[in-house]
Design a protein around this motif. Sequence first.
Motif, PDB file in Angstrom:
ATOM      1  N   ALA A   1       6.495  -1.802  -7.019  1.00 21.64           N
ATOM      2  CA  ALA A   1       6.208  -3.184  -7.384  1.00 21.64           C
ATOM      3  C   ALA A   1       6.472  -3.328  -8.879  1.00 21.64           C
ATOM      4  CB  ALA A   1       4.756  -3.521  -7.056  1.00 21.64           C
ATOM      5  N   PRO A   2       6.872  -4.499  -9.359  1.00 16.99           N
ATOM      6  CA  PRO A   2       7.211  -4.654 -10.778  1.00 16.99           C
ATOM      7  C   PRO A   2       6.133  -4.147 -11.727  1.00 16.99           C
ATOM      8  CG  PRO A   2       7.902  -6.600  -9.561  1.00 16.99           C
ATOM      9  CD  PRO A   2       7.130  -5.741  -8.591  1.00 16.99           C
ATOM     10  N   GLU A   3       4.870  -4.344 -11.370  1.00 15.55           N
ATOM     11  CA  GLU A   3       3.789  -3.918 -12.266  1.00 15.55           C
ATOM     12  C   GLU A   3       3.590  -2.404 -12.284  1.00 15.55           C
ATOM     13  OE1 GLU A   3       1.865  -5.131  -8.303  1.00 15.55           O
ATOM     14  OE2 GLU A   3       3.456  -5.874  -9.642  1.00 15.55           O
ATOM     15  N   GLN A   4       4.288  -1.685 -11.398  1.00 14.90           N
ATOM     16  CA  GLN A   4       4.168  -0.224 -11.351  1.00 14.90           C
ATOM     17  C   GLN A   4       5.272   0.487 -12.133  1.00 14.90           C
ATOM     18  OE1 GLN A   4       4.421   0.132  -7.059  1.00 14.90           O
ATOM     19  NE2 GLN A   4       2.208   0.413  -6.849  1.00 14.90           N
ATOM     20  N   ILE A   5       6.219  -0.261 -12.695  1.00  7.99           N
ATOM     21  CA  ILE A   5       7.394   0.344 -13.323  1.00  7.99           C
ATOM     22  C   ILE A   5       7.015   1.332 -14.412  1.00  7.99           C
ATOM     23  CG2 ILE A   5       9.373  -0.128 -14.832  1.00  7.99           C
ATOM     24  CD1 ILE A   5       9.871  -2.669 -13.236  1.00  7.99           C
TER      25      ILE A   5
ATOM     26  N   HIS B   1       7.625  -9.754  -1.151  1.00  2.33           N
ATOM     27  CA  HIS B   1       7.961  -9.604  -2.563  1.00  2.33           C
ATOM     28  C   HIS B   1       9.132  -8.625  -2.694  1.00  2.33           C
ATOM     29  CE1 HIS B   1       4.244 -11.635  -3.945  1.00  2.33           C
ATOM     30  NE2 HIS B   1       3.717 -11.086  -2.849  1.00  2.33           N
ATOM     31  N   ARG B   2       9.868  -8.748  -3.795  1.00  5.87           N
ATOM     32  CA  ARG B   2      11.025  -7.898  -4.034  1.00  5.87           C
ATOM     33  C   ARG B   2      10.612  -6.652  -4.818  1.00  5.87           C
ATOM     34  NH1 ARG B   2      15.225  -9.205  -1.473  1.00  5.87           N
ATOM     35  NH2 ARG B   2      15.776 -11.131  -2.565  1.00  5.87           N
ATOM     36  N   PRO B   3      10.896  -5.443  -4.296  1.00  2.00           N
ATOM     37  CA  PRO B   3      10.584  -4.240  -5.077  1.00  2.00           C
ATOM     38  C   PRO B   3      11.643  -4.001  -6.160  1.00  2.00           C
ATOM     39  CG  PRO B   3      11.667  -3.600  -3.058  1.00  2.00           C
ATOM     40  CD  PRO B   3      11.514  -5.105  -2.998  1.00  2.00           C
ATOM     41  N   VAL B   4      11.312  -3.131  -7.091  1.00  5.05           N
ATOM     42  CA  VAL B   4      12.266  -2.628  -8.074  1.00  5.05           C
ATOM     43  C   VAL B   4      12.593  -1.195  -7.683  1.00  5.05           C
ATOM     44  CG1 VAL B   4      12.668  -2.082 -10.510  1.00  5.05           C
ATOM     45  CG2 VAL B   4      11.347  -4.118  -9.877  1.00  5.05           C
TER      46      VAL B   4
ATOM     47  N   ARG C   1       0.819  -1.214   0.000  1.00  5.56           N
ATOM     48  CA  ARG C   1       0.000   0.000   0.000  1.00  5.56           C
ATOM     49  C   ARG C   1       0.857   1.271   0.000  1.00  5.56           C
ATOM     50  NH1 ARG C   1      -2.858  -3.434   3.589  1.00  5.56           N
ATOM     51  NH2 ARG C   1      -4.991  -3.910   2.872  1.00  5.56           N
ATOM     52  N   GLU C   2       2.130   1.172   0.441  1.00 12.37           N
ATOM     53  CA  GLU C   2       3.030   2.330   0.458  1.00 12.37           C
ATOM     54  C   GLU C   2       3.680   2.601  -0.896  1.00 12.37           C
ATOM     55  OE1 GLU C   2       5.641   2.656   4.107  1.00 12.37           O
ATOM     56  OE2 GLU C   2       5.048   0.549   4.260  1.00 12.37           O
ATOM     57  N   LEU C   3       3.587   1.655  -1.812  1.00 12.92           N
ATOM     58  CA  LEU C   3       4.274   1.766  -3.090  1.00 12.92           C
ATOM     59  C   LEU C   3       3.399   2.454  -4.138  1.00 12.92           C
ATOM     60  CD1 LEU C   3       5.942  -1.762  -3.287  1.00 12.92           C
ATOM     61  CD2 LEU C   3       6.740   0.282  -2.104  1.00 12.92           C
ATOM     62  N   PRO C   4       4.004   3.255  -5.008  1.00 13.81           N
ATOM     63  CA  PRO C   4       5.415   3.629  -5.060  1.00 13.81           C
ATOM     64  C   PRO C   4       5.823   4.488  -3.852  1.00 13.81           C
ATOM     65  CG  PRO C   4       4.305   4.157  -7.140  1.00 13.81           C
ATOM     66  CD  PRO C   4       3.244   3.871  -6.120  1.00 13.81           C
ATOM     67  N   LEU C   5       6.967   4.162  -3.251  1.00 11.38           N
ATOM     68  CA  LEU C   5       7.537   4.951  -2.165  1.00 11.38           C
ATOM     69  C   LEU C   5       8.634   5.823  -2.760  1.00 11.38           C
ATOM     70  CD1 LEU C   5       7.736   5.579   0.885  1.00 11.38           C
ATOM     71  CD2 LEU C   5       9.442   3.746   1.029  1.00 11.38           C
ATOM     72  N   ARG C   6       8.419   7.142  -2.719  1.00  9.55           N
ATOM     73  CA  ARG C   6       9.335   8.081  -3.370  1.00  9.55           C
ATOM     74  C   ARG C   6      10.146   8.828  -2.309  1.00  9.55           C
ATOM     75  NH1 ARG C   6       4.132   9.066  -5.842  1.00  9.55           N
ATOM     76  NH2 ARG C   6       4.032   8.031  -7.882  1.00  9.55           N
ATOM     77  N   ILE C   7      11.467   8.673  -2.360  1.00 10.84           N
ATOM     78  CA  ILE C   7      12.381   9.320  -1.422  1.00 10.84           C
ATOM     79  C   ILE C   7      13.289  10.256  -2.208  1.00 10.84           C
ATOM     80  CG2 ILE C   7      14.270   8.955   0.217  1.00 10.84           C
ATOM     81  CD1 ILE C   7      13.031   6.204   0.806  1.00 10.84           C
ATOM     82  N   ALA C   8      13.474  11.474  -1.719  1.00 11.06           N
ATOM     83  CA  ALA C   8      14.309  12.458  -2.425  1.00 11.06           C
ATOM     84  C   ALA C   8      15.187  13.197  -1.436  1.00 11.06           C
ATOM     85  CB  ALA C   8      13.439  13.441  -3.204  1.00 11.06           C
ATOM     86  N   GLU C   9      16.275  13.727  -1.948  1.00 10.15           N
ATOM     87  CA  GLU C   9      17.222  14.458  -1.115  1.00 10.15           C
ATOM     88  C   GLU C   9      18.114  15.313  -2.009  1.00 10.15           C
ATOM     89  OE1 GLU C   9      20.719  13.560   2.240  1.00 10.15           O
ATOM     90  OE2 GLU C   9      19.907  11.922   1.028  1.00 10.15           O
ATOM     91  N   LEU C  10      18.479  16.476  -1.511  1.00 10.87           N
ATOM     92  CA  LEU C  10      19.580  17.223  -2.104  1.00 10.87           C
ATOM     93  C   LEU C  10      20.831  16.708  -1.393  1.00 10.87           C
ATOM     94  CD1 LEU C  10      17.998  20.773  -2.307  1.00 10.87           C
ATOM     95  CD2 LEU C  10      18.427  19.201  -4.189  1.00 10.87           C
ATOM     96  N   GLY C  11      21.382  15.640  -1.937  1.00 14.38           N
ATOM     97  CA  GLY C  11      22.402  14.882  -1.232  1.00 14.38           C
ATOM     98  C   GLY C  11      23.811  15.239  -1.654  1.00 14.38           C
TER      99      GLY C  11
END
Length: 646
Positions: free
Chosen positions: A391-395, A511-514, A351-361
């Motif tokens: 998830a693979p189907e969300q690519i 399951h394994r995320p991409v 339910r959290e996917l896509p999980l989007r993480i961003a940073e000015l790194g």
Amino acid sequence: MADISIKFPDGKVKAFPADTTAEDVAKSISISLAKKAVAAKLDGKLVDYLAPLAGDGSIEIVTKDSDDGLAVLRNTVAALLRIALKKEFPAIRLGEVSADADGFFVDTDKDDQQVSVDELDALAVVVEKLVSDKLAIDRISLSKADALAAVKDDPFSTELVNAVDGDAVPFLKIGDYQVLSDGAQLVNTGDVKKFKLLSVAGAYWQGKSSNPMLQRIYGTAFYKQADLDADLAKRQEARERDHRVIGNQLDLFFVDPKVGAGLPYWMPNGATIRRTIERYIIDKEVNNGYQHVYTPVLANLDLYKQSGHWAHYRDDMFPPMDMGDGEQLELRPMNCPSHIQIYNHHIRSYRELPLRIAELGMMHRYEKSGALSGLQRVREMTLNDGHTFVAPEQIQDEFKSILDLMVKVYNDFDIKDYTFRLSYRDPKNTEKYFDDDEMWNNAQKMLKGAMDDLGLPYVEAEGEAAFYGPKLDVQTKTALGNEETLSTIQLDFMLPERFDLHYVGADGEEHRPVMIHRGLVSTMERFTAYLTEIYKGAFPTWLAPKQVTIIPVSEEKHGDYADKLAAELKAADVRVDVDKRGEKMGYLIRDAQTHKIPYTLVVGEDEMKNGSVSVRKYGEDDSESMSSDAFVKEILSDIASYSRED
């Protein structure tokens, strides 16, 4: 002596006598081709036009109107320059020579003062004399012993001779002169047409910072004056757009060798531009579902061993810091392992996917000194980085979403000149790329399929992928003509496997995320350099470090009114100052134009009485009178629209 077998570009094969030259082959095709030809390629290697062909092979006749034809011309001028340098400075030492699409260079070294830019015109006169003498250019071969004797007082030429395989060292004989050269040449010095010696700069011997610093002389050459004129005009435009030049003029940044090369200091003006970009990007990403984080610039070396960066990227990483207790810390070269730690900190649900993480790194790269350039190539940089776990189907949907966000960002910055490149692995390079054929084939197929579904044009480039996955690169050209990667979207099946990432699916199973890596606008350093050049320092109002300057006609009479206007604009978050230097009005207006300030307001008696301002926009000769309220409304609209005209 047996005939040689020559294969033509159309696939036909013909026998020629053993002493056949490229000229003979060209004449066998057509006399007109022979007249235009300057060299040939035998099995892809450039060869002299009048030299006997070495043996069987595939041939391509090189004409003046080709890139290879230009390279032959430039290589010839470089050889003549080496002769001119020896005539003018007999004790000079000569290093490497190169000719390419941008021109040519000759490396030199002297005991006294190095060759200066002021001496280039005199050297050009010597080269011109060699050209006007119409001397034959003959290829000769010296034994290694004779070659070493010919260059015995020159350690750099000696090293070049010793690097030649075998005992035959190629030289050119031009009139009474002999010069070391292994590149294809024109037949006669009189065939040299138009050339220009351009500049000088320092360059390490053979590009290694541990070697002596030599003096590099740059030049270019063309067969037609019109082509040379066009090239010189292009170079002048590039100089005027060079972010290093503009950065100095507008006081944006500087690099202090006492602190270290590749470590820029951002001055207030440059910092304002950067801060504006950062705030824009963060707001844009947050509005598009990204969660912004802060992660350390240091990490345990084991993290980068697990990610594969240490094995595949070690040469571009700084040496680890030994903490004395068995722990080794590393300045991070990439942000992705840090964002993986964020993902792995909690058990994740589908339910959290896509999980989007961003940073000015902030990242660090072990760049060689010779590769550093202003803000474009630095050792410390801040990447506009983001990672999405799907998830693979969300690519495909996520890929489209990222690409859509990129295009919107480009539109706001008025970036139009870009192309798409799908960057694949080189399957033969098992050292650079993660060895998993199924993963690579699957990832490359998905990326290509997404682009095809979107109907976007792209080129495919083998060997340009990162070590852990294929990517879409958005390519653009800088004002100096260099191709740069502006943005990337990269599929990654490898790192989720290496870090054993999971999410709990609707079926209650793991399951394994991409992982999708993406950078919208590269690093803050490189993006600021790019914008500086495409805008030529005339930043749009919303990005300009100073948006308005107010000039009172008389500080004593109109200064309070100018201060009042400035306070109103500052309250509306407009970057403004009042120029109270007391100089002549014309000088202050010209100075504002020189510093490319979008709006210059002049206020005097009439403006104070009427509550108005006299507005002059950057690049315009005429001023416009309007009420101060109308001006505030106009500039706020300008800023809000990212300075785009309807």
